[in-house]
Design a protein around this motif. Sequence first.
Motif, mmCIF file in Angstrom:
data_model
loop_
_atom_site.group_PDB
_atom_site.id
_atom_site.type_symbol
_atom_site.label_atom_id
_atom_site.label_comp_id
_atom_site.label_asym_id
_atom_site.label_seq_id
_atom_site.Cartn_x
_atom_site.Cartn_y
_atom_site.Cartn_z
ATOM 1 N N GLY A 1 -6.309 2.364 4.203
ATOM 2 C CA GLY A 1 -6.830 3.688 4.488
ATOM 3 C C GLY A 1 -6.155 4.322 5.683
ATOM 4 N N ILE A 2 -5.690 3.496 6.621
ATOM 5 C CA ILE A 2 -4.998 4.051 7.784
ATOM 6 C C ILE A 2 -3.688 4.710 7.345
ATOM 7 N N ASN A 3 -3.081 4.208 6.281
ATOM 8 C CA ASN A 3 -1.846 4.819 5.784
ATOM 9 C C ASN A 3 -2.058 6.288 5.422
ATOM 10 N N ASP A 4 -3.262 6.636 4.926
ATOM 11 C CA ASP A 4 -3.550 8.031 4.596
ATOM 12 C C ASP A 4 -3.614 8.902 5.845
ATOM 13 N N LEU A 5 -3.941 8.315 6.979
ATOM 14 C CA LEU A 5 -4.108 9.094 8.206
ATOM 15 C C LEU A 5 -2.780 9.423 8.873
ATOM 16 N N VAL A 6 -1.714 8.757 8.463
ATOM 17 C CA VAL A 6 -0.385 9.104 8.978
ATOM 18 C C VAL A 6 0.123 10.390 8.328
ATOM 19 N N GLN B 1 16.651 13.483 14.180
ATOM 20 C CA GLN B 1 15.460 14.218 13.779
ATOM 21 C C GLN B 1 14.451 13.305 13.082
ATOM 22 N N ARG B 2 14.949 12.403 12.252
ATOM 23 C CA ARG B 2 14.041 11.472 11.577
ATOM 24 C C ARG B 2 13.336 10.578 12.596
ATOM 25 N N ASP B 3 14.068 10.133 13.605
ATOM 26 C CA ASP B 3 13.474 9.294 14.646
ATOM 27 C C ASP B 3 12.391 10.043 15.418
ATOM 28 N N ILE B 4 12.628 11.348 15.658
ATOM 29 C CA ILE B 4 11.639 12.161 16.376
ATOM 30 C C ILE B 4 10.360 12.294 15.540
ATOM 31 N N ILE B 5 10.497 12.580 14.261
ATOM 32 C CA ILE B 5 9.334 12.718 13.381
ATOM 33 C C ILE B 5 8.538 11.419 13.349
ATOM 34 N N GLU B 6 9.247 10.312 13.234
ATOM 35 C CA GLU B 6 8.584 9.007 13.142
ATOM 36 C C GLU B 6 7.871 8.653 14.447
ATOM 37 N N ALA B 7 8.543 8.833 15.576
ATOM 38 C CA ALA B 7 7.941 8.478 16.863
ATOM 39 C C ALA B 7 6.735 9.363 17.173
ATOM 40 N N ASP B 8 6.856 10.668 16.934
ATOM 41 C CA ASP B 8 5.750 11.576 17.228
ATOM 42 C C ASP B 8 4.556 11.297 16.310
ATOM 43 N N SER B 9 4.824 10.956 15.057
ATOM 44 C CA SER B 9 3.735 10.606 14.136
ATOM 45 C C SER B 9 3.007 9.357 14.622
ATOM 46 N N ASP C 1 0.799 -1.224 0.000
ATOM 47 C CA ASP C 1 0.000 0.000 0.000
ATOM 48 C C ASP C 1 0.829 1.271 0.000
ATOM 49 N N ILE C 2 1.958 1.261 0.689
ATOM 50 C CA ILE C 2 2.719 2.493 0.873
ATOM 51 C C ILE C 2 3.132 3.145 -0.452
ATOM 52 N N PRO C 3 3.679 2.411 -1.440
ATOM 53 C CA PRO C 3 4.079 3.082 -2.687
ATOM 54 C C PRO C 3 2.910 3.707 -3.449
ATOM 55 N N ARG C 4 1.678 3.255 -3.194
ATOM 56 C CA ARG C 4 0.509 3.821 -3.880
ATOM 57 C C ARG C 4 0.084 5.162 -3.291
ATOM 58 N N MET C 5 0.651 5.533 -2.175
ATOM 59 C CA MET C 5 0.226 6.719 -1.442
ATOM 60 C C MET C 5 0.744 7.992 -2.107
ATOM 61 N N VAL D 1 11.223 7.791 3.426
ATOM 62 C CA VAL D 1 9.892 8.124 3.935
ATOM 63 C C VAL D 1 9.008 6.884 3.965
ATOM 64 N N GLN D 2 9.057 6.084 2.914
ATOM 65 C CA GLN D 2 8.215 4.887 2.850
ATOM 66 C C GLN D 2 8.590 3.887 3.943
ATOM 67 N N GLU D 3 9.877 3.770 4.240
ATOM 68 C CA GLU D 3 10.296 2.871 5.322
ATOM 69 C C GLU D 3 9.795 3.374 6.674
ATOM 70 N N MET D 4 9.781 4.682 6.861
ATOM 71 C CA MET D 4 9.270 5.244 8.107
ATOM 72 C C MET D 4 7.778 4.950 8.256
ATOM 73 N N PHE D 5 7.033 5.108 7.170
ATOM 74 C CA PHE D 5 5.598 4.810 7.194
ATOM 75 C C PHE D 5 5.358 3.326 7.468
ATOM 76 N N GLU D 6 6.172 2.474 6.887
ATOM 77 C CA GLU D 6 6.013 1.033 7.107
ATOM 78 C C GLU D 6 6.167 0.687 8.582
ATOM 79 N N ARG D 7 7.160 1.261 9.229
ATOM 80 C CA ARG D 7 7.381 0.975 10.653
ATOM 81 C C ARG D 7 6.216 1.495 11.499
#
Length: 505
Positions: free
Chosen positions: A305-310, A340-348, A266-270, A282-288
């Motif tokens: 659909g939950i992928n869109d909400l991230v 910084q990338r870890d902070i963005i991912e964790a907070d998201s 799903d992620i590459p379709r986003m 970015v896609q790896e961050m969304f996957e995690r």
Amino acid sequence: MDGIGENVSEEAKASFWKKNIKAVPGRPSPKKDPRGNRQRNSSSTSFQDFQDSVSDAWDIGDDEFCIISDVKISKKVAQSAALSVLNSHRCPSAGETSPALKPCDFTVSEEKKIEALQYLASHRDPQMASPAHCTSTPQVPNSPHSQRQFPGRPQPLRGNTGRSKFHIQSREGADCETSKLERFQPLLETQLLNLEELRQLSWSGIPVKVRAITWRLLSGYLPANFERRQQVLERKRLDYRNLVKQYYDTERDETRQDIYRQIHIDIPRMSPLIALFQQKTVQEMFERILFIWAIRHPASGYVQGINDLVTPFYVVFLQEVIPADGDLDNWEVSSLPKEQRDIIEADSFWCLSKFLDGIQDNYIFAQLGIQHKVNQLKELIQRIDGPLHRHLQHHGVDYLQFSFRWMNNLLTRELPLHCTIRLWDTYLAESDGFASFQLYVCAAFLLHWRRELLVEKDFQGLMLMLQNLPTQNWSDSEIGMLVAEAYRLKFTFADAPNHLQSGER
């Protein structure tokens, strides 16, 4: 509003999700239906024409199965069910039924019809055909759609100067932004934040400069106590890193591997036209984020659909760490320090978790929350705008066909991203949670297009319109009007469910 959905018959409830009998993590999926090969009649060519003309709604890239929120159905069954619906729309009025198109010529079970409608409502083709490939697509005579550019669908670039419409800066002007900021900053710096006052300020939009910290507070991720915030942030970000090590970076069993596989698909379709979301980092961050969320919520697991909400959370937190004049659309996220990338991912992740807590029943087995809200929307529109409701019913448009995606994706596929972020300012500011308010937003959104919908005179034209509402040029001002109208509807109807009852069905 609890009484709105009570008119749905027990029989309809029992048969609606009847096929979901196979157990997968947290929710079952149906078995393959061996009766998928049904006899086709003379209208199959017309169905193919219709299918080609609504390429936004059918994912022709799927090979064997169509996937609807983890519910798998045979493509032949979906097409067969949709064909029977089309046949019923073609039938003349009572007393004039054509012998070639009698309703009894083709029958289909209720659950298969619902599956086909749900598929129609939840998918759009990730690629838009170029004009050279559209010569055989039938056009609706005198329809405004023949020349319309649809939002939400990728549009062909026009020359070398074309660029994505991905912007999230406020469009209200510098003076208004500055005035708002002057009210936000002193409030955010108080030792014990008044959350109710912050909600009131945020309801009409949040300045870009303080949006990230405000979203963390409104979502419940950060405490109101100023002195405790940094400590909480450090602990929660460490907790997320430990979750990744425990579940993502280890060998997965078969069940978890299936979850990961679906997320990975799903992620590459986003957002295919936004360069930011096509970056591997970015896609790896969304996957995690999505994988850990699914493991921690086994009652629902991962649902399409939950992928869109991230996306809104990720963009807001990314904008916090890049220069104000940076090109967010094309920013190379891998160039940011790993911290910084870890902070963005964790907070998201944590904000998404808090955000979805209020609508968890939308994503559990059978997605009963969405089913209930679709019924509520139907009752609400029936009471507010009888002519529009009758127009949709007359042409055979089921509310599930278009509003399932609105409810499942929270309008993220109907609006430009900057408008989604502005809308979520209001969602997060709703003191009683946004779940009930979203019903009225969807009602206001449908009523906004009333005039255009009444012009359409057939099922195909209505569905093309509803699946591709022209919001590509919307700004914060349109969202402000939308939420204001939604508030008016909620104020009028939320505490008076009997007003929604009508003998007219």
